[in-house]
Scaffold this motif. Structure first.
Motif, short mmCIF file in Angstrom:
data_model
loop_
_atom_site.label_atom_id
_atom_site.label_comp_id
_atom_site.label_asym_id
_atom_site.label_seq_id
_atom_site.Cartn_x
_atom_site.Cartn_y
_atom_site.Cartn_z
N ILE A 197 -0.52 7.20 1.11
CA ILE A 197 -2.11 6.70 1.81
C ILE A 197 -2.14 6.85 3.56
O ILE A 197 -3.27 7.19 3.74
N SER A 252 3.17 3.57 7.89
CA SER A 252 3.48 2.32 6.45
C SER A 252 5.18 1.84 6.68
O SER A 252 6.03 2.23 8.01
N PHE A 283 -7.97 3.61 -4.42
CA PHE A 283 -7.81 2.88 -3.20
C PHE A 283 -8.27 3.85 -1.94
O PHE A 283 -8.99 3.07 -1.32
N TRP A 284 -8.01 4.73 -2.36
CA TRP A 284 -7.77 5.87 -0.90
C TRP A 284 -10.06 6.23 -0.69
O TRP A 284 -10.07 6.59 0.37
N ILE A 327 0.88 -1.31 -0.15
CA ILE A 327 -0.25 -0.37 -0.20
C ILE A 327 1.20 0.75 0.16
O ILE A 327 2.02 0.66 0.84
N SER A 328 0.44 2.34 -0.79
CA SER A 328 1.49 3.47 -0.83
C SER A 328 1.84 4.05 0.32
O SER A 328 0.75 4.42 0.59
N SER A 381 -5.21 2.13 -8.44
CA SER A 381 -4.95 3.57 -8.33
C SER A 381 -4.68 4.10 -7.16
O SER A 381 -5.43 3.38 -5.85
N ASN A 382 -3.45 5.02 -6.36
CA ASN A 382 -3.79 5.39 -4.98
C ASN A 382 -5.11 6.09 -4.56
O ASN A 382 -5.75 6.00 -3.58
N LYS A 383 -5.34 7.10 -5.76
CA LYS A 383 -7.02 7.62 -6.15
C LYS A 383 -8.15 6.89 -5.19
O LYS A 383 -8.88 6.77 -4.29
N ASN A 390 -5.97 -4.87 -7.21
CA ASN A 390 -5.22 -3.37 -7.37
C ASN A 390 -5.82 -2.07 -8.23
O ASN A 390 -6.63 -2.45 -8.72
#
Length: 120
Positions: free
Chosen positions: A20, A34, A93-94, A16-17, A89-91, A87
C-alpha cells in the motif's frame, strides 16, 4: 514557513501491507513507508508517536485507536488518517484509501484538521 508536499511522509502502521505504501507513493508523490521498512513494527505506539513528533511532517495511516488517543491527548504532529473499516484485501483497502487520499491531504496538510477518518 512554507511547507511543501515533499516535506511530508506517510507512515503506514504494521497492520497495513507495505505494498500500500508503494501504491500510495505512486499516486500522490509523497514519500510513503511502512512501519516494517522503518523497522518500527515491534515498537510501542507511544514511542512511534514520539519519533514521528520529532520529524514534524508525518501522517500516520492506521487502524489502531492508540494513535487517535495519543494525538487527542498530546497533540500534533504527527497527523493521522484513521482507517475505520475492517480487514480487507490489499486491493479493496487501496480502493478505499485512494478514493479519499486527496481530500485527506487537502485537510491534513493544507487545512487545520489533525485526524482524517476513512470509513467503509
Amino acid at each position: 514557513m512554507i511547507t511543501y508536499l515533499n516535506d511530508w511522509e506517510f507512515w503506514l502502521d504494521e497492520n497495513i501491507s507495505p505494498i500500500i505504501a508503494k501504491w500510495l507513493m505512486d499516486e500522490v508523490k509523497i514519500k510513503s513507508v511502512s512501519f516494517h521498512t522503518l523497522k518500527l513494527n515491534a515498537t510501542p505506539d507511544e514511542l512511534i508517536y514520539s519519533i514521528a513528533r520529532k520529524k514534524d511532517h508525518i501522517i500516520i495511516i492506521s487502524k489502531d485507536i492508540d494513535f487517535r488517543e495519543l494525538i487527542a491527548w498530546k497533540g500534533t504532529p504527527p497527523k493521522l488518517i484513521a482507517i475505520e473499516f475492517g480487514n480487507s484485501s490489499n486491493k479493496i483497502f487501496w480502493e478505499r484509501l485512494k478514493s479519499k487520499i486527496h481530500e485527506a491531504i487537502s485537510q491534513l496538510i493544507y487545512g487545520d484538521l489533525d485526524i482524517f477518518d476513512i470509513k467503509k
